[in-house]
Design an enzyme around this catalytic site. Structure first.
Site, mmCIF file in Angstrom:
data_model
loop_
_atom_site.group_PDB
_atom_site.id
_atom_site.type_symbol
_atom_site.label_atom_id
_atom_site.label_comp_id
_atom_site.label_asym_id
_atom_site.label_seq_id
_atom_site.Cartn_x
_atom_site.Cartn_y
_atom_site.Cartn_z
ATOM 1 N NE ARG A 1 7.098 -19.209 18.818
ATOM 2 C CZ ARG A 1 8.259 -19.844 18.706
ATOM 3 N NH1 ARG A 1 8.690 -20.626 19.685
ATOM 4 N NH2 ARG A 1 8.982 -19.720 17.618
ATOM 5 C CG ASP B 1 10.577 -32.398 18.563
ATOM 6 O OD1 ASP B 1 11.267 -32.063 17.572
ATOM 7 O OD2 ASP B 1 10.203 -31.583 19.445
#
Ligand SMILES: C[S@@+](CC[C@H](N)C(=O)[O-])C[C@H]1O[C@@H](n2cnc3c(N)ncnc32)[C@H](O)[C@@H]1O
Length: 287
Positions: A50, A156
């Site tokens: 990632r 979020d």
């Protein structure tokens, strides 16, 4: 270059591009501190994959260089946002865990409709790319009679998913997640350049607002304001003390008599709390 040197060069390259346990410890502590997300040491390869794009973007040679870079910047530097966005897991679907939506239709809405309130207010707290919030919008627009309205807030920590949710455009690969009988009223399929995509109809989209918000923040989007909060499939990433903090904060945002849905694999077992459990992963504030 000889074959031997070529191999040497390659192994040097790849060892620099591997995450050491020290790097892993630093990145794990950093994401736990910023987002409450606890990554197990077994997630080393996931973290490595990632974060690789940040090494490229910043022209850094190794994960150690990235670690040093993060140590050298202020806590408000935009690089922390990029770092956080990469380490969140955003898996979501339309109509995910449908028992919650059945409960909303069968139990919550009839009781709410029997009151004289005009706007049903929902918070999708960890809304990812918006599928959960738009599922609610589809159901509420169908279930509420004229004169009764709804508003949905989606939040979020990951700013890239907040941007995607605000756009309200999805790949048609996701169409089968939405029951067929909702298609005509709720979505529009793209044509020409938009072939392969669909968008949420503007009448629904305008009732849903997406904003960045970290559940670890002391601030909350209101007090006693929501009829329903969904905080699903995010508590699994949190340590017990963070779950305790988040459930208390959500409790303060829910109206007396309002509800909370958590993910089916999540629970408040072992925590002191004031919710009343009314069905699996469904809680009510008050009697
Ligand atoms: C697996 S998704 C769940 C999405 C949706 N609620 C569902 O159940 O389908 C988890 C989301 O939680 C968000 N998240 C993680 N830590 C967070 C935090 N501290 N504050 C707010 N959102 C967070 C992630 O960015 C991610 O989009």
């Amino acid at each position: 270059m000889s074959a031997e040197r070529f191999l040497d060069f390659n192994s040097k390259e790849s060892s620099q591009r591997l995450l050491s346990p020290e790097d892993m410890q630093f990145f794990c502590e950093a994401i736990a501190k910023r987002a409450g997300i606890w990554l197990k040491p077994s997630k080393l390869e996931l973290v490595q994959t990632r974060l690789r794009s940040r090494l490229m973007a910043l022209s850094l040679e190794s994960y150690e260089d990235y670690r040093e870079h993060l140590k050298s910047i202020s806590k408000d530097d935009p690089e922390w946002e990029a770092f956080t966005n990469l380490l969140t897991t955003n898996k979501t679907d339309f109509f995910r865990e449908p028992a919650h939506f059945d409960f909303l239709i069968r139990e919550i809405l009839p009781k709410w409709l029997a009151t004289n309130q005009s706007t049903f207010k929902v918070w999708s707290a960890a809304s990812s790319t918006g599928e959960e919030a738009f599922t609610l919008a589809m159901i509420l627009s169908r279930s509420l009679p004229p004169g009764r309205d709804f508003k949905i807030l989606g939040t979020d920590i990951d700013t890239s998913v907040v941007a995607a949710a605000s756009n309200a455009v999805y790949s048609q690969i996701k169409l089968p997640e939405i029951p067929l009988d909702y298609h005509a009223d709720c979505i529009q399929k793209g044509r020409g350049q938009a072939q392969g995509w669909f968008r949420i109809r503007p009448e629904l989209k305008e009732k849903v607002l997406f904003k960045p918000h970290n559940l670890m923040d002391r601030t909350a989007p209101g007090e006693n304001v929501f009829d329903l909060v969904l905080c699903r499939n995010v508590l699994i990433y949190f340590a017990p003390e963070t779950i305790e903090f988040v459930q208390k904060k959500i409790f303060s945002t829910v109206k007396p008599g309002g509800h909370l849905f958590i993910g089916h694999s999540e629970s408040f077992q072992g925590f002191a709390h004031h919710w009343k459990g009314v069905a699996p992963s469904i809680f009510k504030k008050g009697s």
